[in-house]
Write an enzyme that holds these catalytic residues in place. Structure first.
Site, PDB file in Angstrom:
ATOM      1  N   GLU A   1     -10.490  -6.846  -0.650  1.00  0.00           N
ATOM      2  CA  GLU A   1      -9.217  -6.415  -1.227  1.00  0.00           C
ATOM      3  C   GLU A   1      -8.460  -7.636  -1.759  1.00  0.00           C
ATOM      4  OE1 GLU A   1      -5.812  -3.121  -0.088  1.00  0.00           O
ATOM      5  OE2 GLU A   1      -7.060  -3.992   1.485  1.00  0.00           O
TER       6      GLU A   1
ATOM      7  N   TYR B   1       2.178  -0.710  10.743  1.00  0.00           N
ATOM      8  CA  TYR B   1       0.978  -1.040   9.975  1.00  0.00           C
ATOM      9  C   TYR B   1      -0.138  -0.032  10.243  1.00  0.00           C
ATOM     10  CZ  TYR B   1      -2.645  -3.972   7.851  1.00  0.00           C
ATOM     11  OH  TYR B   1      -3.662  -4.443   7.049  1.00  0.00           O
TER      12      TYR B   1
ATOM     13  N   ASP C   1      -5.561  -8.921  -1.973  1.00  0.00           N
ATOM     14  CA  ASP C   1      -4.604  -9.777  -1.260  1.00  0.00           C
ATOM     15  C   ASP C   1      -5.323 -10.773  -0.360  1.00  0.00           C
ATOM     16  OD1 ASP C   1      -5.378  -7.577   0.262  1.00  0.00           O
ATOM     17  OD2 ASP C   1      -3.477  -7.392   1.307  1.00  0.00           O
TER      18      ASP C   1
ATOM     19  N   HIS D   1     -13.242  -9.374   3.737  1.00  0.00           N
ATOM     20  CA  HIS D   1     -12.650  -8.192   3.094  1.00  0.00           C
ATOM     21  C   HIS D   1     -12.325  -8.569   1.649  1.00  0.00           C
ATOM     22  CE1 HIS D   1     -10.439  -4.603   2.434  1.00  0.00           C
ATOM     23  NE2 HIS D   1      -9.258  -4.974   2.869  1.00  0.00           N
TER      24      HIS D   1
ATOM     25  N   ASP E   1      -8.097  -7.104   8.199  1.00  0.00           N
ATOM     26  CA  ASP E   1      -6.874  -6.292   8.257  1.00  0.00           C
ATOM     27  C   ASP E   1      -6.622  -5.654   9.617  1.00  0.00           C
ATOM     28  OD1 ASP E   1      -5.878  -6.787   5.752  1.00  0.00           O
ATOM     29  OD2 ASP E   1      -6.701  -4.990   4.817  1.00  0.00           O
TER      30      ASP E   1
ATOM     31  N   HIS F   1     -10.368  -1.293   6.973  1.00  0.00           N
ATOM     32  CA  HIS F   1     -10.098   0.017   6.400  1.00  0.00           C
ATOM     33  C   HIS F   1     -10.765   0.212   5.031  1.00  0.00           C
ATOM     34  CE1 HIS F   1      -6.693  -1.108   3.462  1.00  0.00           C
ATOM     35  NE2 HIS F   1      -7.053  -2.235   4.036  1.00  0.00           N
TER      36      HIS F   1
ATOM     37  N   HIS G   1       0.822  -1.210   0.000  1.00  0.00           N
ATOM     38  CA  HIS G   1       0.000   0.000   0.000  1.00  0.00           C
ATOM     39  C   HIS G   1       0.857   1.263   0.000  1.00  0.00           C
ATOM     40  CE1 HIS G   1      -2.807  -3.068   1.134  1.00  0.00           C
ATOM     41  NE2 HIS G   1      -3.794  -2.250   1.362  1.00  0.00           N
TER      42      HIS G   1
ATOM     43  N   HIS H   1      -3.126 -10.405   8.241  1.00  0.00           N
ATOM     44  CA  HIS H   1      -1.695 -10.205   8.001  1.00  0.00           C
ATOM     45  C   HIS H   1      -0.945 -10.408   9.309  1.00  0.00           C
ATOM     46  CE1 HIS H   1      -1.970  -8.606   3.931  1.00  0.00           C
ATOM     47  NE2 HIS H   1      -2.922  -7.780   4.317  1.00  0.00           N
TER      48      HIS H   1
END
Length: 408
Positions: free
Chosen positions: A81, A194, A83, A79, A166, A147, A24, A227
């Protein structure tokens, strides 16, 4: 490629990415990251999230050690996103699950990301909804803008397990899976990095979510993010929750960061003089030359600093590119409750110092001391002026810390 049992019949089946160096827009060197996903074996087998597309074979290898992927009944998408959902189309094709579970905003994100979504058995859940999977239930909590708009927590009360996508994540690539297996300072640094490079703009939402967790009476003794390391045990879970509250509150701290770039060392000399002035009133600082410090490192340092001082020489009637980029990056992350200061050198014009001051003001920072600028090379008098600026800014920070403490 073995799965890791994190609780009885609950397994980590994710992937470790030792090679990743950018996340990011912030530098991961040398940590890398992980893409965590989890399988619960029950009357209904549930997969929580997936992994980045190129790590699909790794995830499938771990999953296949537990069961035939076709035995997955539900896939929960906390989520969207990529990844965490990059493997989703392949997994749905292989597993043919009874349901793909997501939040209302998650459905919209799925529709925007994947062309075959109309053939998927999407089941939308909202905050407070739960499903039974046998001996266990899964409760859902929407965490919009923590987020992304689609973000959602999954909580398994029978195991006191919070699967948090996340939130509470860190970018750590290691063979260890649990936070208590690494030195606390390593974990703390990774969490701070992070949060302050990803989550910081959403601090008001973080506080709301933490309050919702308390209000719901969630008994949590494990937090499994998407993560990094898993927080196992009551003590570790409480540590993670408390750290997020501390980050989100952004209370004033008695420390300064001095950020600068320089052409011929004049602005650099000014930075060191300002630091001496700060130290003379008992405020420690870190000086960060932007030629050698990535903007993500600066934001990580800013986590413990209530005072941000920025310097640049004037360049083409403006700010040097490294400093301009740093200010733009910082503004996007919306730090709160800081005071600021500006300084710089110039040759035939001195616009940059005013531009820096305006940028800090636009971020909502107080500017209690007039900016300092110097033409060409700073001599004794100019450096003394910089030291005085440091003293005044340091005292302003001390006063702010005292006022904030009195209000607490």
């Amino acid at each position: 490629m073995q799965p890791v049992e994190i609780k009885k019949d609950i397994f980590w089946v994710g992937a470790v990415d030792f090679e990743s160096r950018d996340f990011h827009g912030y530098s991961l060197s040398p940590q890398g990251t992980t893409y965590n996903c989890y399988v619960v074996k029950d009357e209904k087998n549930v997969l929580f999230d997936t992994v980045k597309h190129e790590f699909t074979p790794t995830m499938l290898c771990r999953l296949s050690k537990l069961m035939d992927p076709a035995d997955i009944d539900y896939i929960v998408v906390n989520h969207v996103e990529l990844d965490h959902s990059g493997s989703l189309p392949q997994l749905i094709a292989m597993c043919r699950p009874e349901a793909v579970i997501c939040s209302p905003m998650g459905q919209k994100a799925i529709e925007a990301h994947f062309k075959d979504w109309e053939q998927w058995p999407i089941k939308v859940v909202k905050s407070g909804d739960s499903i039974s999977i046998g001996k266990r239930s899964v409760c859902f909590l929407e965490t919009r803008m923590l987020h992304w708009p689609d973000s959602m927590f999954s909580y398994i009360p029978e195991d006191r397990l919070l699967i948090s996508n996340d939130a509470f994540g860190q970018n750590i690539a290691s063979t260890e899976r649990f936070s208590d297996e690494l030195d606390r300072a390593v974990v703390e640094h990774a969490m701070t990095e992070y949060y302050h490079n990803i989550v910081l703009p959403y601090s008001p939402q973080v506080l709301k979510v933490l309050d919702m967790i308390e209000a719901a009476g969630m008994d949590i003794d494990m937090i499994a993010p998407d993560h990094g390391l898993i927080f196992r045990g009551k003590k570790e879970a409480e540590y993670a929750l408390a750290a997020y509250r501390r980050y989100a509150e952004q209370k004033t701290q008695k420390r300064a960061v001095i950020i600068y770039d320089t052409m011929w060392h004049s602005t650099e000399k000014m930075a060191y003089a300002i630091a001496e002035g700060l130290r003379s009133v008992g405020v420690e600082s870190r000086i960060m030359d932007l030629k050698h410090n990535h903007h993500s490192r600066v934001m990580t340092e800013l986590a413990r600093c209530g005072l941000v001082i920025v310097g640049s020489p004037t360049h083409n009637n403006g700010i040097l590119p490294h400093v301009a980029a740093m200010l733009a990056y910082m503004k996007g992350l919306r730090p709160k409750n800081r005071i600021g200061g500006a300084f710089g050198s110039f040759g035939w014009s001195g616009e940059c110092v005013n531009a820096i001051s305006q940028s800090l003001s636009d971020m909502g920072m107080e500017l209690p001391v007039e900016a300092v600028k110097n033409k060409y090379v700073p001599g004794h008098e100019a450096l003394a002026q910089c030291a005085e600026m440091g003293k005044m800014l340091g005292q302003a920070l001390i006063d702010k810390c005292a006022a904030d403490s009195a209000r607490a």
